[in-house]
Design a protein around this motif. Structure first.
Motif, mmCIF file in Angstrom:
data_model
loop_
_atom_site.group_PDB
_atom_site.id
_atom_site.type_symbol
_atom_site.label_atom_id
_atom_site.label_comp_id
_atom_site.label_asym_id
_atom_site.label_seq_id
_atom_site.Cartn_x
_atom_site.Cartn_y
_atom_site.Cartn_z
ATOM 1 N N GLY A 1 0.898 -1.281 0.144
ATOM 2 C CA GLY A 1 -0.025 -0.095 0.082
ATOM 3 C C GLY A 1 0.749 1.283 0.014
ATOM 4 O O GLY A 1 2.054 1.290 0.449
ATOM 5 N N LEU A 2 0.198 2.437 -0.214
ATOM 6 C CA LEU A 2 1.181 3.751 -0.412
ATOM 7 C C LEU A 2 0.120 4.871 0.295
ATOM 8 O O LEU A 2 -1.020 4.774 -0.043
ATOM 9 C CB LEU A 2 1.284 4.147 -1.976
ATOM 10 N N LEU A 3 0.815 5.367 1.099
ATOM 11 C CA LEU A 3 0.223 6.563 1.711
ATOM 12 C C LEU A 3 0.872 7.836 0.960
ATOM 13 O O LEU A 3 2.120 8.058 1.195
ATOM 14 C CB LEU A 3 0.438 6.641 3.261
ATOM 15 N N LYS A 4 0.268 8.429 0.117
ATOM 16 C CA LYS A 4 0.920 9.439 -0.538
ATOM 17 C C LYS A 4 1.366 10.719 0.103
ATOM 18 O O LYS A 4 0.690 10.971 1.103
ATOM 19 C CB LYS A 4 -0.232 9.848 -1.663
ATOM 20 N N SER A 5 2.296 11.464 -0.171
ATOM 21 C CA SER A 5 2.861 12.450 0.312
ATOM 22 C C SER A 5 1.932 13.592 0.656
ATOM 23 O O SER A 5 0.958 13.791 -0.264
ATOM 24 C CB SER A 5 4.012 13.039 -0.317
ATOM 25 N N ASN A 6 1.958 14.205 1.644
ATOM 26 C CA ASN A 6 1.055 15.494 1.698
ATOM 27 C C ASN A 6 2.007 16.822 2.125
ATOM 28 O O ASN A 6 1.594 17.598 2.830
ATOM 29 C CB ASN A 6 0.129 15.381 3.049
ATOM 30 N N SER A 7 3.344 16.377 1.811
ATOM 31 C CA SER A 7 4.346 17.643 2.028
ATOM 32 C C SER A 7 5.340 17.888 0.781
ATOM 33 O O SER A 7 5.258 17.005 -0.234
ATOM 34 C CB SER A 7 5.027 17.229 3.470
ATOM 35 N N ASP A 8 6.387 18.465 0.903
ATOM 36 C CA ASP A 8 7.512 18.545 0.052
ATOM 37 C C ASP A 8 8.641 17.769 0.127
ATOM 38 O O ASP A 8 9.593 17.942 -0.307
ATOM 39 C CB ASP A 8 7.802 20.113 -0.398
ATOM 40 N N ILE B 1 -2.179 9.855 9.461
ATOM 41 C CA ILE B 1 -3.035 10.481 8.600
ATOM 42 C C ILE B 1 -4.233 11.299 9.511
ATOM 43 O O ILE B 1 -4.664 12.290 9.083
ATOM 44 C CB ILE B 1 -4.223 9.286 8.176
ATOM 45 N N ARG B 2 -4.619 10.922 10.830
ATOM 46 C CA ARG B 2 -5.504 11.454 11.534
ATOM 47 C C ARG B 2 -4.956 12.926 11.907
ATOM 48 O O ARG B 2 -5.821 13.887 12.046
ATOM 49 C CB ARG B 2 -5.806 10.415 12.738
ATOM 50 N N GLU B 3 -3.780 13.014 12.451
ATOM 51 C CA GLU B 3 -3.298 14.279 12.656
ATOM 52 C C GLU B 3 -2.753 15.009 11.684
ATOM 53 O O GLU B 3 -2.012 16.044 11.863
ATOM 54 C CB GLU B 3 -2.080 13.872 13.921
ATOM 55 N N ASN B 4 -2.829 14.616 10.404
ATOM 56 C CA ASN B 4 -2.193 15.337 9.335
ATOM 57 C C ASN B 4 -0.784 15.460 9.425
ATOM 58 O O ASN B 4 -0.556 16.652 9.092
ATOM 59 C CB ASN B 4 -3.115 16.367 8.917
ATOM 60 N N ILE B 5 0.022 14.613 10.003
ATOM 61 C CA ILE B 5 1.710 15.115 10.100
ATOM 62 C C ILE B 5 2.159 15.004 8.591
ATOM 63 O O ILE B 5 2.089 14.077 7.841
ATOM 64 C CB ILE B 5 2.027 13.817 10.758
ATOM 65 N N PRO B 6 2.943 15.830 8.522
ATOM 66 C CA PRO B 6 3.637 15.984 7.267
ATOM 67 C C PRO B 6 4.499 14.976 7.151
ATOM 68 O O PRO B 6 5.627 14.535 7.908
ATOM 69 C CB PRO B 6 4.330 17.653 7.362
ATOM 70 N N HIS B 7 4.496 14.419 5.911
ATOM 71 C CA HIS B 7 5.203 12.982 5.526
ATOM 72 C C HIS B 7 5.469 12.986 4.253
ATOM 73 O O HIS B 7 4.822 13.454 3.269
ATOM 74 C CB HIS B 7 4.582 11.867 6.077
ATOM 75 N N PRO B 8 6.502 12.128 3.755
ATOM 76 C CA PRO B 8 6.806 11.961 2.264
ATOM 77 C C PRO B 8 5.941 10.517 1.826
ATOM 78 O O PRO B 8 4.952 10.434 2.724
ATOM 79 C CB PRO B 8 8.315 11.415 2.431
ATOM 80 N N ASP B 9 5.975 10.134 0.794
ATOM 81 C CA ASP B 9 5.442 8.864 0.377
ATOM 82 C C ASP B 9 5.823 7.802 1.268
ATOM 83 O O ASP B 9 7.096 7.616 1.458
ATOM 84 C CB ASP B 9 5.731 8.540 -1.286
ATOM 85 N N LYS C 1 7.906 1.162 -4.084
ATOM 86 C CA LYS C 1 8.895 2.162 -4.813
ATOM 87 C C LYS C 1 9.843 2.786 -3.678
ATOM 88 O O LYS C 1 10.181 4.028 -4.120
ATOM 89 C CB LYS C 1 8.426 2.851 -5.966
ATOM 90 N N ALA C 2 9.927 2.554 -2.566
ATOM 91 C CA ALA C 2 10.644 3.389 -1.576
ATOM 92 C C ALA C 2 11.995 3.372 -1.930
ATOM 93 O O ALA C 2 12.499 2.625 -2.660
ATOM 94 C CB ALA C 2 10.413 2.660 -0.307
ATOM 95 N N ASP C 3 12.666 4.583 -1.442
ATOM 96 C CA ASP C 3 14.151 4.799 -1.698
ATOM 97 C C ASP C 3 14.862 3.975 -0.567
ATOM 98 O O ASP C 3 15.922 3.376 -0.749
ATOM 99 C CB ASP C 3 14.610 6.041 -1.473
#
Length: 403
Positions: A60-67, A156-164, A188-190
């Motif tokens: 599964g993938l949790l898409k990034s919400n940050s830069d 997800i709940r706390e909307n913590i900034p994260h990468p993919d 596809k993680a680094d």
């Protein structure tokens, strides 16, 4: 973190014992029962690209919400070890453990003793989960799965900034096949971390180099009444072979960075005997030397008795330190995440293997982070809830601190 324990209890009640004798993928259909549950939970959490493939791997993938640019991954395995029963697991929660012996099963007089397991005293005051003495618990590695799932929920709940963030749950790790069909075109993680360890704070980026050795000795059976000068007892030759290996290079005499030969199986008769060894060492040169010595012993006995011994050595995995020690960023990220959670990191070498070792040599650097479980693969297995919560914090902090 109430969902952490609810998840863990739910997972351990699903039988997922792997089978080394099976050639199917996964080795047991039971593992698919948990795989389906995890797939549904990932979808419910809102992850994308959720896949349960035909070999039993869940992604599964949790898409990034940050830069943040780094693509990170977390991996745990679904199967439990075939060493002990994993069916009808009945976990029991002990609140505020008092530091005394724990009666797991009064009827069978099965006791988790602080004399036999003195490290249990380190968990005085913790809430811990134990077995009823008839099965293993399954913290290896369902604690890791529950911790990853709970960390995702918090992020997800706390909307913590994260990468993919990629997650992967593998079958058959306990029988050495966990990375066999791991799909890096999906995952596809680094870099990634396996969440599959023991004591709180443990962090490992080195493990054994490992090989298996299969030996077949052909003797000559004849009626013992007329055996003089004719009988060749393959059992005795097997004993001779074992006696020629270094006595103190056995698991029961080794620790830390010391390697070993383990005669894991032997069966036979006068006519034919088969032996199975595993060979382990952290040092690559010493590992190669151990294999050479076994070959030399077999060559000597073949010269002594005629060519009666067949030897096959197969490498299983290598020390992931070769692939990770130059990636200080991966190591420092995990250690900083632990320190942020108030944990004192304990960097050590694994006296065993991990999916991460294979994955590191496949191009995905993957060190290992603790789960809080102890006494794996048997009836005395237990896990600290306090340490499980710290593992969740560590995973969350890796997402927070990643760049």
């Amino acid at each position: 973190m109430d969902n952490l324990i609810n998840r863990f209890i739910k997972y351990v009640k699903v039988k997922t014992t792997s089978d080394p004798e099976s050639m199917s993928i996964p080795s047991t259909k039971d593992q698919l029962d948990l795989a389906k549950i995890l797939k549904d939970e990932l979808i419910e959490l809102g992850l994308t690209n959720v896949v349960l493939d035909d070999k039993g791997y869940v992604y599964g993938l949790l898409k990034s919400n940050s830069d943040k640019k780094n693509k990170i991954g977390f991996i745990s395995h679904m199967d439990t070890a075939p060493d002990f029963s994993g069916e009808n697991v009945k976990p029991e929660i002990i609140k505020n453990y008092n530091g005394l012996d724990i009666v797991l099963n009064e009827k069978e007089n099965i006791i988790l003793s602080t004399t036999d397991y003195p490290e249990l005293l380190d968990f005085k005051g913790h809430d811990i989960i134990v077995t009823d003495g008839t099965t293993l618990l399954g913290a290896d590695d369902k604690a890791g799965i529950a911790e990853i799932m709970t960390a995702l929920e918090i992020i997800i709940r706390e909307n913590i900034p994260h990468p993919d963030i990629y997650v992967g749950f593998t079958p058959d790790e306990e029988i050495g096949r966990g990375a066999d069909h791991f799909d890096l075109d999906i995952f596809k993680a680094d870099f990634a971390y396996t969440i599959d360890g023991g004591y709180e704070g443990e962090f490992e980026f080195e493990n054994f180099n490992a090989a298996s050795a299969d030996i077949c000795i052909s003797g000559n059976n004849i009626h013992p009444g007329s055996a003089k000068g004719k009988m060749l007892n393959s059992i005795l030759i097997a004993m001779e072979l074992q006696s020629m290996l270094p006595t103190f290079d056995r698991p029961e005499f080794t620790e830390n960075y010391e390697g070993f030969y383990l005669l894991s199986d032997i069966y036979g008769s006068v006519e034919k005997t088969k032996m199975n060894y595993i060979i382990r060492d952290h040092d690559r040169e010493k590992f190669e030397a151990k294999k050479i010595l076994l070959e030399e012993v077999v060559d000597f006995l073949n010269k002594k008795y005629g060519k009666i011994i067949e030897l096959s050595i197969k490498d299983s995995y290598y020390n992931m330190r070769e692939k990770i020690e130059d990636r200080k960023d991966i190591i420092d990220l995990a250690l900083s995440a632990m320190e942020e959670a108030g944990i004192e990191p304990k960097v050590q070498a694994i006296r065993g293997g991990t999916d991460g070792a294979r994955l590191s040599f496949m191009g995905l650097p993957t060190p290992n982070i603790f789960t809080g479980g102890m006494n794996y693969h048997g009836k005395y297995e237990y896990v600290s809830i306090n340490s499980m919560k710290k593992a969740v914090e560590t995973i969350v902090n890796i997402a927070k601190l990643s760049k």
